[in-house]
Design an enzyme around this catalytic site. Structure first.
Site, mmCIF file in Angstrom:
data_model
loop_
_atom_site.group_PDB
_atom_site.id
_atom_site.type_symbol
_atom_site.label_atom_id
_atom_site.label_comp_id
_atom_site.label_asym_id
_atom_site.label_seq_id
_atom_site.Cartn_x
_atom_site.Cartn_y
_atom_site.Cartn_z
ATOM 1 N N GLU A 73 0.261 3.716 1.674
ATOM 2 C CA GLU A 73 0.138 4.141 3.028
ATOM 3 C C GLU A 73 1.529 3.872 3.792
ATOM 4 O O GLU A 73 1.833 4.426 4.812
ATOM 5 C CB GLU A 73 -1.044 3.610 3.987
ATOM 6 C CG GLU A 73 -2.344 3.954 3.571
ATOM 7 C CD GLU A 73 -2.515 5.623 4.081
ATOM 8 O OE1 GLU A 73 -1.996 5.772 5.163
ATOM 9 O OE2 GLU A 73 -3.253 6.337 3.621
ATOM 10 N N SER A 101 0.840 -1.480 0.104
ATOM 11 C CA SER A 101 0.039 -0.001 0.074
ATOM 12 C C SER A 101 0.786 1.346 0.014
ATOM 13 O O SER A 101 1.972 1.266 0.592
ATOM 14 C CB SER A 101 -0.861 -0.028 1.230
ATOM 15 O OG SER A 101 -1.333 1.203 1.496
ATOM 16 N N TYR A 110 -2.076 0.542 10.362
ATOM 17 C CA TYR A 110 -2.324 -0.068 9.036
ATOM 18 C C TYR A 110 -1.128 0.136 8.221
ATOM 19 O O TYR A 110 -0.611 -0.809 7.680
ATOM 20 C CB TYR A 110 -3.594 0.639 8.263
ATOM 21 C CG TYR A 110 -3.793 0.049 6.815
ATOM 22 C CD1 TYR A 110 -4.423 -0.774 6.512
ATOM 23 C CD2 TYR A 110 -3.213 0.819 5.971
ATOM 24 C CE1 TYR A 110 -4.441 -1.450 5.233
ATOM 25 C CE2 TYR A 110 -3.323 0.664 4.546
ATOM 26 C CZ TYR A 110 -3.976 -0.875 4.279
ATOM 27 O OH TYR A 110 -4.152 -1.213 3.044
#
Length: 345
Positions: free
Chosen positions: A129, A127, A151
């Site tokens: 992120e 990801s 996360y």
């Protein structure tokens, strides 16, 4: 006929990937946690040929059993606790599934293949992120990670353990570092779907306002249907490699609001948006924009369509859904039939 196992098949990406692979002639297996999972029915209806297997990323023996039943040529590990905001409230669960779940899946694959990991190709859903507090703009495969949420931290562990199994055991294992990708199948809790569905409901007189946090956050948003093709392309190469998948364009939540509300005939969205401090992340990621040059050059992949087209498509889908007769055509509130022969025990 090639065989593929998809974890997280009930999610947005899982359903698009299942449809994509089935259209290419794959025998598709999906890992579902619990045979009463109500989200299994839309998968069975969208991809009639799919076979569902019961398994849990917190339980290594169930993963080995699923691999033994599916005997896949390719494994796509998409399962995760994927809503970033929830990861602060459920940090341990996020770590267990989004992080350690990757390790368990790779270890199950090592057991299943009797240490010949290269014969089953493995895709890990990484990801954007992971970049978090970005060190450079745009971000590419060599940009250092600085995750800013539980996360993001869990995804970073999953990414590096995939690299480790590739380097330690010779696994054909690669990660797709996917930037935000959306569709009408996106969960209602994600900001894109929250806005598109909210705008549709406001236009229909079903609600008055939407509660949002930071409307100045910038993201690189693409269409999920395009991104699953990139996943498949990664596993068709001679050698495994990690790739950034992104549009290369960045937009703010304000841009998202502009397009969504204009689509329903509302020029000024300000009266319909409440700013909620509780929705602002404890540690914000302000600017994510990806450089997918490597994927474009090596995979021949590129996104189709643009950001306005994506948001307008999502708004139109939400309007259509909200104006259907009051019944449940997709069966999303009912569990899949446990006697369905596509359930493999």
């Amino acid at each position: 006929m090639p065989r593929a196992l998809i974890t997280g098949i009930t999610g947005q990406d899982g359903r698009y990937l299942a449809e994509f692979l089935a259209a290419k002639g794959y025998e598709v297996f999906g890992l579902v946690r619990g045979q009463n999972n109500p989200r299994a029915r839309p998968v069975l209806e969208a991809v009639p040929s799919v076979r569902l297997l019961s398994g849990d990323l917190r339980d290594l023996p169930s993963l080995v059993g699923a691999l033994d039943a599916a005997r896949p040529d390719e494994v796509y590990n998409l399962a995760a606790i994927s809503f970033v905001g929830m990861s602060w409230r459920q940090a341990e669960l996020t770590s267990e599934i989004t992080g350690l779940g990757v390790l368990r899946m790779l270890e199950a694959l090592r057991i299943h293949t009797r240490d010949d990991l290269a014969r089953v190709r493995f895709y890990q859903a990484s990801s954007s992120e992971m970049f978090g507090k970005v060190r450079e703009v745009p971000q590419n495969e060599t940009t250092p990670f600085h995750p800013r949420s539980p996360y993001g931290v869990a995804k970073t562990f999953g990414h590096y353990i995939t690299v480790n199994y590739r380097e330690s055991y010779g696994a054909y294992a690669c990660s797709g570092i996917l930037f935000n990708h959306e569709s009408p199948r996106r969960g209602h809790e994600f900001v894109t779907r929250k806005v598109t569905r909210g705008a549709a409901r406001i236009a229909l007189g079903l609600q008055d306002t939407i509660a949002l946090g930071n409307v100045d956050a910038r993201r690189d948003w693409g269409f999920a249907g395009d991104y699953v093709e990139a996943m498949w392309l990664m596993l068709q190469q001679d050698e495994p490699h990690d790739y950034v998948i992104a549009t290369g364009e960045t937009h703010t939540v304000r841009d998202l609001l502009d397009i969504a509300f204009r689509r329903v005939g509302i020029d000024d969205w300000e009266p319909h948006v409440r700013r909620e401090p509780r929705l602002i992340r404890p540690a914000e990621v302000d600017l994510l924009v990806g450089d997918s040059t490597l994927a474009r050059e090596r995979l021949g992949w590129k996104p189709r369509g643009g950001f306005p087209d994506l948001i307008e498509m999502m708004v139109d889908a939400d309007l259509a859904d909200l104006t259907r007769p009051a019944h449940d055509p997709a069966g999303t509130d009912r569990p899949a039939d446990l006697e369905d022969p596509r359930w493999t025990r």
